[in-house]
Design an enzyme around this catalytic site. Structure first.
Site, PDB file in Angstrom:
ATOM      1  N   ASP A 205      -2.264  -2.136  10.495  1.00 45.17           N
ATOM      2  CA  ASP A 205      -2.587  -2.010   9.074  1.00 45.17           C
ATOM      3  C   ASP A 205      -3.218  -3.271   8.478  1.00 45.17           C
ATOM      4  O   ASP A 205      -3.577  -3.282   7.298  1.00 45.17           O
ATOM      5  CB  ASP A 205      -1.319  -1.683   8.267  1.00 45.17           C
ATOM      6  CG  ASP A 205      -0.910  -0.220   8.423  1.00 45.17           C
ATOM      7  OD1 ASP A 205      -1.760   0.595   8.837  1.00 45.17           O
ATOM      8  OD2 ASP A 205       0.254   0.098   8.121  1.00 45.17           O
TER       9      ASP A 205
ATOM     10  N   LYS B 224       0.853  -1.204   0.000  1.00 47.60           N
ATOM     11  CA  LYS B 224       0.000   0.000   0.000  1.00 47.60           C
ATOM     12  C   LYS B 224       0.881   1.245   0.000  1.00 47.60           C
ATOM     13  O   LYS B 224       2.066   1.180   0.349  1.00 47.60           O
ATOM     14  CB  LYS B 224      -0.934   0.015   1.213  1.00 47.60           C
ATOM     15  CG  LYS B 224      -0.241  -0.083   2.589  1.00 47.60           C
ATOM     16  CD  LYS B 224       0.169   1.228   3.195  1.00 47.60           C
ATOM     17  CE  LYS B 224       0.846   1.071   4.563  1.00 47.60           C
ATOM     18  NZ  LYS B 224       1.632   2.217   4.985  1.00 47.60           N
TER      19      LYS B 224
HETATM   20  P1  ATP Z   1       4.298  -0.515   7.832  1.00 47.46           P
HETATM   21  O1  ATP Z   1       4.073   0.293   6.620  1.00 47.46           O
HETATM   22  O2  ATP Z   1       3.116  -1.389   8.191  1.00 47.46           O
HETATM   23  O3  ATP Z   1       4.850   0.238   9.001  1.00 47.46           O
HETATM   24  P2  ATP Z   1       6.762  -1.476   6.725  1.00 47.46           P
HETATM   25  O4  ATP Z   1       6.456  -1.614   5.273  1.00 47.46           O
HETATM   26  O5  ATP Z   1       7.501  -0.258   7.142  1.00 47.46           O
HETATM   27  O6  ATP Z   1       5.411  -1.620   7.527  1.00 47.46           O
HETATM   28  P3  ATP Z   1       7.443  -4.212   6.865  1.00 47.46           P
HETATM   29  O7  ATP Z   1       8.296  -4.495   5.694  1.00 47.46           O
HETATM   30  O8  ATP Z   1       6.030  -4.643   6.787  1.00 47.46           O
HETATM   31  O9  ATP Z   1       7.571  -2.677   7.215  1.00 47.46           O
HETATM   32  O10 ATP Z   1       8.073  -4.869   8.197  1.00 47.46           O
HETATM   33  C1  ATP Z   1       8.974  -4.239   9.034  1.00 47.46           C
HETATM   34  C2  ATP Z   1       9.649  -5.250   9.969  1.00 47.46           C
HETATM   35  O11 ATP Z   1       8.742  -6.266  10.372  1.00 47.46           O
HETATM   36  C3  ATP Z   1      10.796  -5.934   9.282  1.00 47.46           C
HETATM   37  O12 ATP Z   1      11.991  -5.358   9.719  1.00 47.46           O
HETATM   38  C4  ATP Z   1      10.693  -7.385   9.652  1.00 47.46           C
HETATM   39  O13 ATP Z   1      11.730  -7.767  10.551  1.00 47.46           O
HETATM   40  C5  ATP Z   1       9.367  -7.550  10.365  1.00 47.46           C
HETATM   41  N1  ATP Z   1       8.474  -8.487   9.654  1.00 47.46           N
HETATM   42  C6  ATP Z   1       7.709  -9.422  10.229  1.00 47.46           C
HETATM   43  N2  ATP Z   1       7.013 -10.111   9.321  1.00 47.46           N
HETATM   44  C7  ATP Z   1       7.317  -9.603   8.122  1.00 47.46           C
HETATM   45  C8  ATP Z   1       6.898  -9.920   6.785  1.00 47.46           C
HETATM   46  N3  ATP Z   1       6.041 -10.906   6.518  1.00 47.46           N
HETATM   47  N4  ATP Z   1       7.403  -9.169   5.796  1.00 47.46           N
HETATM   48  C9  ATP Z   1       8.274  -8.172   6.073  1.00 47.46           C
HETATM   49  N5  ATP Z   1       8.714  -7.851   7.308  1.00 47.46           N
HETATM   50  C10 ATP Z   1       8.235  -8.556   8.337  1.00 47.46           C
END
Ligand code: ATP
Length: 293
Positions: free
Chosen positions: A133, A8
């Protein structure tokens, strides 16, 4: 059975308060985009989880897929097993909600795979326990989210906007960025014009939506990671109507009216920035493929 779990972007993100338990209250306009992870569900005697692909994500309980799988199994008392294979493509720690999308795909996927018959509101309630989210990722498309992200108002999706996404640097954790934001106080020039953005999104007026965009977390992120500002500038120099950080960063997206414009920008930017993708906005977040469709 295979599910595509889409990422997203946040067209807008405003921080409007804080709960007594420390969670920040948000007002954000989010939309699914076509960048996706793939989750495959296979019969298995136990609950098993495997990750593939180059990206490094936890392969244990710390992965949101595992959390969602264990929660669903515990709450429903299901006795079947499953092997869930996650192939990561969505940038990690980019503010593109990859982990949340994977958790949503796990809940919706296992609901079908195990024939649980749970309704969407039940899945959303479970999703909220896994991450703020996750309810959005179950609903997908274009939505305004309030509360800590769990209260959703769905809006109609119009024709897609074309995007170039850059992840210019390692991300800050969501916790770090909110701490910095709290020290910072609000920077009014970065707050979105929320009502105007929602009206523009309803009408499908992309240029007006771009004028109203804003991310209240962006100034704090840029102070720690100046590369974010450089990537935004690079996207706007390559013809983006506007560019902005998504979620808590570190990924930024530039908005283009045509696929051609986005493709040309990507061709110029990807040799410089490396972690650079083209995508477009989407009207749903989960795409099911396979025998149980
Ligand atoms: P958001 O926008 O919801 O804050 P994000 O995109 O910044 O999320 P993600 O990539 O979803 O961040 O995840 C951040 C952290 O969560 C990663 O550093 C990872 O260690 C942990 N994590 C746990 N499960 C997952 C997954 N399925 N995919 C990615 N990261 C994950």
């Amino acid at each position: 059975m295979r599910v595509r779990a889409r990422a997203k972007i946040n067209w807008t993100l405003d921080v409007v308060g804080k709960r007594s338990d420390g969670y920040h209250l948000l007002d954000t306009l989010m939309q699914s985009v076509e960048l996706y992870d793939t989750l495959t569900f296979e019969p298995c005697g136990e609950l098993e989880f495997i990750t593939t692909g180059a990206a490094r994500v936890p392969s244990d309980e710390n992965n949101l897929v595992c959390k969602a799988m264990n929660l669903l199994a515990a709450r429903t008392g299901v006795t079947h097993g499953v092997r869930v294979i996650l192939r990561k493509r969505i940038p990690i720690g980019g503010g593109m909600g990859g982990g949340s999308a994977d958790a949503a795909a796990t809940l919706a996927g296992l609901n079908r795979f195990w024939r649980l018959g749970l309704r969407e509101d039940a899945l959303r309630a479970l999703g909220a326990e896994v991450g703020a989210d996750v309810p959005f990722c179950l609903v997908g498309g274009l939505s305004r989210a309030t509360g800590i992200g769990e209260k959703l108002e769905k809006l109609p999706s119009h024709r897609p906007a074309y995007l170039v996404v850059i992840q210019p640097c390692r991300g800050l954790s969501t916790r770090e960025i909110f701490q910095l934001f709290s020290q910072d106080g609000l920077r009014p020039n970065q707050r979105p014009m929320q009502e105007d953005a929602v009206a523009a999104a309803r009408e499908g007026d992309l240029r007006r939506l771009c004028r109203s965009m804003g991310n209240a977390l962006q100034p704090a992120a840029i102070r720690q990671r100046p590369e974010i500002a450089q990537a935004i500038q690079a996207l706007e120099m390559m013809g983006a109507i506007r560019a902005q950080m998504t979620g808590s960063g570190s990924a930024v997206f530039g908005v283009f009216e045509t696929a051609y414009g986005a493709q040309r920008a990507w061709e110029s930017l990807s040799p410089i920035w490396g972690r650079c993708w083209t995508t477009r906005t989407a009207s749903r977040s989960l795409v099911f493929r396979g025998w149980m469709n």
